[in-house]
Design an enzyme around this catalytic site. Sequence first.
Site, PDB file in Angstrom:
ATOM      1  N   LYS A   1      12.978  -1.604 -11.368  1.00  0.00           N
ATOM      2  CA  LYS A   1      12.432  -2.906 -11.756  1.00  0.00           C
ATOM      3  C   LYS A   1      13.503  -3.978 -11.601  1.00  0.00           C
ATOM      4  O   LYS A   1      14.641  -3.807 -12.038  1.00  0.00           O
ATOM      5  CB  LYS A   1      11.921  -2.866 -13.192  1.00  0.00           C
ATOM      6  CG  LYS A   1      11.152  -4.125 -13.597  1.00  0.00           C
ATOM      7  CD  LYS A   1      10.387  -3.925 -14.889  1.00  0.00           C
ATOM      8  CE  LYS A   1       9.656  -5.188 -15.309  1.00  0.00           C
ATOM      9  NZ  LYS A   1       8.666  -5.635 -14.302  1.00  0.00           N
TER      10      LYS A   1
ATOM     11  N   THR B   1       1.795  -9.255 -10.438  1.00  0.00           N
ATOM     12  CA  THR B   1       3.198  -9.584 -10.197  1.00  0.00           C
ATOM     13  C   THR B   1       3.759 -10.374 -11.376  1.00  0.00           C
ATOM     14  O   THR B   1       3.042 -11.168 -11.994  1.00  0.00           O
ATOM     15  CB  THR B   1       3.317 -10.432  -8.914  1.00  0.00           C
ATOM     16  OG1 THR B   1       2.676  -9.734  -7.845  1.00  0.00           O
ATOM     17  CG2 THR B   1       4.762 -10.715  -8.562  1.00  0.00           C
TER      18      THR B   1
ATOM     19  N   GLY C   1       3.756   1.609  -1.595  1.00  0.00           N
ATOM     20  CA  GLY C   1       4.587   1.663  -2.798  1.00  0.00           C
ATOM     21  C   GLY C   1       3.938   2.463  -3.910  1.00  0.00           C
ATOM     22  O   GLY C   1       2.799   2.915  -3.801  1.00  0.00           O
ATOM     23  N   ARG C   2       4.664   2.629  -4.998  1.00  0.00           N
ATOM     24  CA  ARG C   2       4.158   3.428  -6.116  1.00  0.00           C
ATOM     25  C   ARG C   2       2.873   2.845  -6.687  1.00  0.00           C
ATOM     26  O   ARG C   2       1.883   3.548  -6.882  1.00  0.00           O
ATOM     27  CB  ARG C   2       5.239   3.519  -7.214  1.00  0.00           C
ATOM     28  CG  ARG C   2       6.466   4.294  -6.797  1.00  0.00           C
ATOM     29  CD  ARG C   2       7.494   4.384  -7.925  1.00  0.00           C
ATOM     30  NE  ARG C   2       7.973   3.074  -8.326  1.00  0.00           N
ATOM     31  CZ  ARG C   2       8.980   2.431  -7.751  1.00  0.00           C
ATOM     32  NH1 ARG C   2       9.597   2.977  -6.724  1.00  0.00           N
ATOM     33  NH2 ARG C   2       9.369   1.250  -8.170  1.00  0.00           N
TER      34      ARG C   2
ATOM     35  N   HIS D   1      12.035   0.134 -18.792  1.00  0.00           N
ATOM     36  CA  HIS D   1      11.367   0.380 -17.521  1.00  0.00           C
ATOM     37  C   HIS D   1      12.272   1.197 -16.602  1.00  0.00           C
ATOM     38  O   HIS D   1      13.461   1.379 -16.881  1.00  0.00           O
ATOM     39  CB  HIS D   1      10.992  -0.929 -16.820  1.00  0.00           C
ATOM     40  CG  HIS D   1       9.761  -1.576 -17.377  1.00  0.00           C
ATOM     41  ND1 HIS D   1       9.794  -2.394 -18.496  1.00  0.00           N
ATOM     42  CD2 HIS D   1       8.462  -1.519 -16.984  1.00  0.00           C
ATOM     43  CE1 HIS D   1       8.559  -2.818 -18.754  1.00  0.00           C
ATOM     44  NE2 HIS D   1       7.744  -2.301 -17.853  1.00  0.00           N
TER      45      HIS D   1
ATOM     46  N   ASN E   1       0.520  -7.746 -17.577  1.00  0.00           N
ATOM     47  CA  ASN E   1       0.245  -6.318 -17.711  1.00  0.00           C
ATOM     48  C   ASN E   1      -1.264  -6.127 -17.662  1.00  0.00           C
ATOM     49  O   ASN E   1      -1.990  -6.712 -18.465  1.00  0.00           O
ATOM     50  CB  ASN E   1       0.823  -5.790 -19.024  1.00  0.00           C
ATOM     51  CG  ASN E   1       0.891  -4.273 -19.049  1.00  0.00           C
ATOM     52  OD1 ASN E   1      -0.095  -3.596 -18.781  1.00  0.00           O
ATOM     53  ND2 ASN E   1       2.049  -3.736 -19.374  1.00  0.00           N
TER      54      ASN E   1
ATOM     55  N   ALA F   1       0.793  -1.228   0.000  1.00  0.00           N
ATOM     56  CA  ALA F   1       0.000   0.000   0.000  1.00  0.00           C
ATOM     57  C   ALA F   1       0.824   1.277   0.000  1.00  0.00           C
ATOM     58  O   ALA F   1       0.338   2.319  -0.444  1.00  0.00           O
ATOM     59  CB  ALA F   1      -0.948  -0.008   1.201  1.00  0.00           C
TER      60      ALA F   1
END
Length: 281
Positions: free
Chosen positions: A172, A112, A25-26, A168, A137, A23
Amino acid sequence: MSLPPHRMTTPQPEPHRIAIAGASGRMGRTLIEAVLAAPDCSVSAALDMPGSPALGQDAGAFAGVHTGVAIRSDLYAALQHARFFIDFTRPEGTMAHLAACEAAGVAMVIGTTGFDDAQLARIRAASQRIAIVMAPNMSIGVNVVFKLLEQAARALAQGYDIEIIEAHHRHKVDAPSGTALKMGEIVAGALGRDLKQCAVYGREGVTGERDPSTIGFATVRGGDIVGDHTVLFAGTGERIEITHKSSSRATYAQGSLRAVRFLAARPHGLYDMQDVLGFKN
Protein backbone atom coordinates in the site's frame (compact mmCIF):
# COMPACT_ATOMS: atom_id res chain seq x y z
CA MET A 1 -54.79 -34.76 -29.99
CA SER A 2 -54.58 -31.66 -27.78
CA LEU A 3 -51.63 -29.33 -27.89
CA PRO A 4 -49.70 -28.54 -24.70
CA PRO A 5 -50.54 -25.15 -23.20
CA HIS A 6 -48.35 -22.30 -24.36
CA ARG A 7 -45.81 -21.36 -21.72
CA MET A 8 -44.98 -17.72 -21.33
CA THR A 9 -41.31 -17.04 -20.73
CA THR A 10 -40.25 -14.00 -18.78
CA PRO A 11 -37.46 -12.14 -20.57
CA GLN A 12 -34.31 -11.96 -18.50
CA PRO A 13 -32.96 -8.47 -17.81
CA GLU A 14 -29.74 -7.54 -19.50
CA PRO A 15 -26.75 -8.09 -17.20
CA HIS A 16 -24.84 -5.11 -15.91
CA ARG A 17 -21.93 -4.72 -18.33
CA ILE A 18 -18.86 -3.90 -16.24
CA ALA A 19 -15.36 -2.82 -17.24
CA ILE A 20 -12.64 -3.45 -14.65
CA ALA A 21 -9.42 -1.49 -14.24
CA GLY A 22 -6.17 -3.10 -13.12
CA ALA A 23 -7.40 -6.51 -14.28
CA SER A 24 -4.16 -8.37 -13.55
CA GLY A 25 -3.74 -6.93 -10.03
CA ARG A 26 -4.91 -8.40 -6.76
CA MET A 27 -8.07 -6.33 -6.54
CA GLY A 28 -8.75 -6.54 -10.26
CA ARG A 29 -8.75 -10.33 -10.17
CA THR A 30 -10.97 -10.36 -7.12
CA LEU A 31 -13.44 -8.12 -8.94
CA ILE A 32 -13.41 -10.34 -12.03
CA GLU A 33 -14.16 -13.41 -9.91
CA ALA A 34 -17.05 -11.60 -8.21
CA VAL A 35 -18.54 -10.44 -11.51
CA LEU A 36 -18.25 -13.92 -13.04
CA ALA A 37 -20.08 -15.37 -10.02
CA ALA A 38 -22.90 -12.79 -10.16
CA PRO A 39 -25.75 -13.85 -12.47
CA ASP A 40 -26.84 -10.25 -13.05
CA CYS A 41 -23.38 -8.98 -14.06
CA SER A 42 -20.93 -9.57 -16.90
CA VAL A 43 -17.33 -8.59 -17.65
CA SER A 44 -17.49 -6.38 -20.72
CA ALA A 45 -13.87 -5.20 -20.61
CA ALA A 46 -10.71 -5.77 -18.60
CA LEU A 47 -8.00 -3.12 -18.62
CA ASP A 48 -4.37 -2.94 -17.65
CA MET A 49 -1.47 -0.58 -18.19
CA PRO A 50 0.41 -0.50 -21.51
CA GLY A 51 3.31 -2.93 -21.34
CA SER A 52 1.64 -5.26 -18.84
CA PRO A 53 2.51 -8.91 -19.52
CA ALA A 54 -1.18 -9.71 -19.02
CA LEU A 55 -2.26 -7.85 -22.16
CA GLY A 56 -3.95 -10.17 -24.64
CA GLN A 57 -4.72 -12.84 -22.05
CA ASP A 58 -8.30 -13.84 -21.32
CA ALA A 59 -9.59 -11.91 -18.30
CA GLY A 60 -10.52 -15.14 -16.52
CA ALA A 61 -7.37 -17.13 -17.36
CA PHE A 62 -5.97 -16.77 -13.83
CA ALA A 63 -9.06 -18.63 -12.53
CA GLY A 64 -9.17 -21.18 -15.34
CA VAL A 65 -12.27 -19.56 -16.83
CA HIS A 66 -12.71 -18.57 -20.47
CA THR A 67 -14.61 -15.28 -20.68
CA GLY A 68 -13.90 -14.31 -24.26
CA VAL A 69 -12.75 -10.90 -22.96
CA ALA A 70 -9.09 -10.12 -23.52
CA ILE A 71 -7.18 -7.80 -21.20
CA ARG A 72 -6.37 -4.64 -23.14
CA SER A 73 -4.97 -1.15 -22.60
CA ASP A 74 -7.17 0.82 -25.03
CA LEU A 75 -9.47 2.55 -22.56
CA TYR A 76 -11.79 4.29 -24.98
CA ALA A 77 -12.31 1.13 -27.07
CA ALA A 78 -13.01 -0.91 -23.94
CA LEU A 79 -15.73 1.48 -22.79
CA GLN A 80 -17.75 1.11 -25.98
CA HIS A 81 -19.56 -1.94 -24.58
CA ALA A 82 -19.59 -1.03 -20.87
CA ARG A 83 -22.22 0.63 -18.72
CA PHE A 84 -20.15 0.62 -15.53
CA PHE A 85 -16.47 1.01 -14.71
CA ILE A 86 -14.94 -0.21 -11.43
CA ASP A 87 -11.66 1.44 -10.48
CA PHE A 88 -9.36 0.51 -7.59
CA THR A 89 -6.12 1.91 -8.99
CA ARG A 90 -4.21 5.09 -8.16
CA PRO A 91 -5.31 8.72 -8.33
CA GLU A 92 -3.51 9.56 -11.57
CA GLY A 93 -4.97 6.50 -13.28
CA THR A 94 -8.45 7.15 -11.94
CA MET A 95 -8.42 10.71 -13.27
CA ALA A 96 -7.64 9.44 -16.78
CA HIS A 97 -10.39 6.84 -16.46
CA LEU A 98 -12.79 9.52 -15.20
CA ALA A 99 -12.32 11.63 -18.33
CA ALA A 100 -12.97 8.64 -20.57
CA CYS A 101 -16.04 7.51 -18.62
CA GLU A 102 -17.45 11.03 -18.65
CA ALA A 103 -17.01 11.22 -22.42
CA ALA A 104 -18.59 7.79 -22.94
CA GLY A 105 -21.42 8.23 -20.42
CA VAL A 106 -20.25 5.26 -18.33
CA ALA A 107 -21.05 5.21 -14.61
CA MET A 108 -18.15 4.70 -12.19
CA VAL A 109 -17.48 2.92 -8.92
CA ILE A 110 -14.32 4.46 -7.46
CA GLY A 111 -12.49 2.66 -4.66
CA THR A 112 -9.20 4.49 -5.24
CA THR A 113 -7.90 6.56 -2.32
CA GLY A 114 -5.31 9.33 -1.91
CA PHE A 115 -6.94 12.06 -4.03
CA ASP A 116 -5.96 15.68 -3.50
CA ASP A 117 -8.49 18.51 -3.30
CA ALA A 118 -8.23 19.37 -6.99
CA GLN A 119 -8.85 15.77 -8.01
CA LEU A 120 -11.86 15.51 -5.71
CA ALA A 121 -13.25 18.69 -7.25
CA ARG A 122 -12.82 17.16 -10.70
CA ILE A 123 -14.74 14.06 -9.64
CA ARG A 124 -17.56 16.20 -8.26
CA ALA A 125 -17.72 18.10 -11.55
CA ALA A 126 -17.89 14.88 -13.56
CA SER A 127 -20.78 13.64 -11.41
CA GLN A 128 -22.94 16.32 -12.99
CA ARG A 129 -22.82 14.21 -16.16
CA ILE A 130 -22.39 10.62 -14.97
CA ALA A 131 -23.36 8.66 -11.86
CA ILE A 132 -20.48 7.89 -9.48
CA VAL A 133 -20.19 5.94 -6.24
CA MET A 134 -16.94 6.89 -4.52
CA ALA A 135 -15.97 5.51 -1.13
CA PRO A 136 -12.64 4.96 0.63
CA ASN A 137 -13.83 1.46 1.49
CA MET A 138 -16.46 -0.55 -0.41
CA SER A 139 -16.87 -3.17 2.33
CA ILE A 140 -20.43 -3.32 3.61
CA GLY A 141 -19.13 -4.10 7.10
CA VAL A 142 -16.82 -1.09 7.15
CA ASN A 143 -19.66 1.18 6.13
CA VAL A 144 -21.79 -0.17 8.97
CA VAL A 145 -18.84 0.68 11.24
CA PHE A 146 -18.88 4.24 9.84
CA LYS A 147 -22.46 4.58 11.04
CA LEU A 148 -21.61 3.16 14.47
CA LEU A 149 -18.70 5.59 14.84
CA GLU A 150 -20.96 8.57 14.31
CA GLN A 151 -23.21 7.42 17.15
CA ALA A 152 -20.31 6.47 19.44
CA ALA A 153 -18.51 9.79 18.96
CA ARG A 154 -21.57 11.77 19.98
CA ALA A 155 -22.09 9.65 23.07
CA LEU A 156 -18.40 9.77 24.05
CA ALA A 157 -17.79 13.43 23.25
CA GLN A 158 -16.43 14.27 26.72
CA GLY A 159 -13.69 12.50 28.67
CA TYR A 160 -12.45 10.16 25.94
CA ASP A 161 -9.26 10.36 23.88
CA ILE A 162 -9.67 9.14 20.30
CA GLU A 163 -7.02 7.21 18.39
CA ILE A 164 -7.33 5.49 15.00
CA ILE A 165 -5.04 2.54 14.25
CA GLU A 166 -4.85 0.95 10.81
CA ALA A 167 -2.77 -1.85 9.28
CA HIS A 168 -2.30 -2.84 5.64
CA HIS A 169 -0.03 -4.93 3.41
CA ARG A 170 3.46 -3.84 2.46
CA HIS A 171 2.39 -2.78 -1.04
CA LYS A 172 0.00 0.00 0.00
CA VAL A 173 1.41 3.36 -1.07
CA ASP A 174 -0.67 5.89 0.90
CA ALA A 175 -0.91 6.46 4.64
CA PRO A 176 -3.03 6.77 6.62
CA SER A 177 -5.47 4.68 4.63
CA GLY A 178 -8.46 6.33 3.05
CA THR A 179 -10.67 4.31 5.37
CA ALA A 180 -8.83 5.58 8.45
CA LEU A 181 -9.14 9.16 7.23
CA LYS A 182 -12.84 8.68 6.58
CA MET A 183 -13.24 7.34 10.11
CA GLY A 184 -11.47 10.44 11.40
CA GLU A 185 -13.73 12.72 9.35
CA ILE A 186 -16.84 11.01 10.68
CA VAL A 187 -15.70 11.23 14.30
CA ALA A 188 -14.55 14.84 13.94
CA GLY A 189 -17.80 15.82 12.25
CA ALA A 190 -19.87 14.24 15.00
CA LEU A 191 -17.84 16.22 17.55
CA GLY A 192 -18.08 19.49 15.64
CA ARG A 193 -14.37 19.54 14.84
CA ASP A 194 -12.36 19.98 11.64
CA LEU A 195 -10.11 16.96 11.11
CA LYS A 196 -7.52 19.07 9.30
CA GLN A 197 -7.11 21.11 12.48
CA CYS A 198 -7.19 18.34 15.09
CA ALA A 199 -5.48 15.33 13.44
CA VAL A 200 -2.12 14.12 14.73
CA TYR A 201 -0.36 11.77 12.29
CA GLY A 202 2.72 10.80 14.23
CA ARG A 203 4.42 11.16 17.60
CA GLU A 204 8.11 11.09 18.35
CA GLY A 205 10.35 12.39 21.11
CA VAL A 206 9.09 14.55 23.95
CA THR A 207 5.60 15.39 22.75
CA GLY A 208 4.13 16.68 26.01
CA GLU A 209 0.77 15.62 27.35
CA ARG A 210 -1.90 14.61 24.91
CA ASP A 211 -4.22 17.39 23.76
CA PRO A 212 -7.73 16.02 24.42
CA SER A 213 -9.12 17.81 21.38
CA THR A 214 -6.89 15.86 18.95
CA ILE A 215 -7.60 12.70 16.99
CA GLY A 216 -4.51 10.52 16.63
CA PHE A 217 -3.56 8.20 13.77
CA ALA A 218 -1.17 5.26 13.83
CA THR A 219 -0.16 3.30 10.72
CA VAL A 220 1.21 -0.23 10.34
CA ARG A 221 2.51 -1.66 7.04
CA GLY A 222 3.62 -5.25 6.61
CA GLY A 223 3.08 -8.64 5.07
CA ASP A 224 -0.19 -9.36 3.32
CA ILE A 225 -2.60 -7.68 5.75
CA VAL A 226 -5.73 -6.93 3.72
CA GLY A 227 -6.96 -4.18 6.03
CA ASP A 228 -7.49 -3.74 9.79
CA HIS A 229 -8.99 -0.62 11.37
CA THR A 230 -9.64 0.21 15.02
CA VAL A 231 -11.04 3.39 16.52
CA LEU A 232 -10.15 3.59 20.20
CA PHE A 233 -12.10 5.74 22.65
CA ALA A 234 -9.90 5.77 25.77
CA GLY A 235 -11.50 7.11 28.92
CA THR A 236 -10.76 6.92 32.62
CA GLY A 237 -11.27 3.35 33.75
CA GLU A 238 -12.47 2.00 30.40
CA ARG A 239 -11.72 1.72 26.70
CA ILE A 240 -14.16 1.26 23.85
CA GLU A 241 -12.76 -0.19 20.64
CA ILE A 242 -14.67 -0.40 17.38
CA THR A 243 -12.75 -2.69 15.04
CA HIS A 244 -13.14 -4.02 11.53
CA LYS A 245 -10.79 -6.63 10.05
CA SER A 246 -10.78 -7.71 6.43
CA SER A 247 -9.49 -11.19 5.66
CA SER A 248 -10.33 -11.08 1.95
CA ARG A 249 -10.66 -8.50 -0.80
CA ALA A 250 -13.90 -10.25 -1.74
CA THR A 251 -15.73 -7.96 0.70
CA TYR A 252 -14.68 -4.93 -1.36
CA ALA A 253 -15.75 -6.65 -4.57
CA GLN A 254 -19.20 -7.54 -3.25
CA GLY A 255 -19.70 -3.99 -2.06
CA SER A 256 -18.65 -2.72 -5.49
CA LEU A 257 -21.27 -4.87 -7.21
CA ARG A 258 -23.88 -3.55 -4.79
CA ALA A 259 -22.79 -0.06 -5.82
CA VAL A 260 -23.19 -0.99 -9.51
CA ARG A 261 -26.76 -2.13 -8.89
CA PHE A 262 -27.46 1.13 -7.05
CA LEU A 263 -26.13 3.21 -9.95
CA ALA A 264 -28.19 1.36 -12.55
CA ALA A 265 -31.22 3.59 -11.87
CA ARG A 266 -29.32 6.87 -11.56
CA PRO A 267 -28.31 9.03 -14.54
CA HIS A 268 -25.83 11.21 -12.65
CA GLY A 269 -24.77 12.33 -9.19
CA LEU A 270 -22.05 11.65 -6.63
CA TYR A 271 -22.84 9.00 -4.01
CA ASP A 272 -21.04 6.94 -1.40
CA MET A 273 -21.66 3.58 0.25
CA GLN A 274 -23.84 5.21 2.90
CA ASP A 275 -26.21 6.08 0.04
CA VAL A 276 -25.94 2.56 -1.38
CA LEU A 277 -26.84 1.00 1.98
CA GLY A 278 -29.74 3.38 2.55
CA PHE A 279 -28.26 5.02 5.65
CA LYS A 280 -29.06 8.50 4.34
CA ASN A 281 -32.75 7.86 3.72
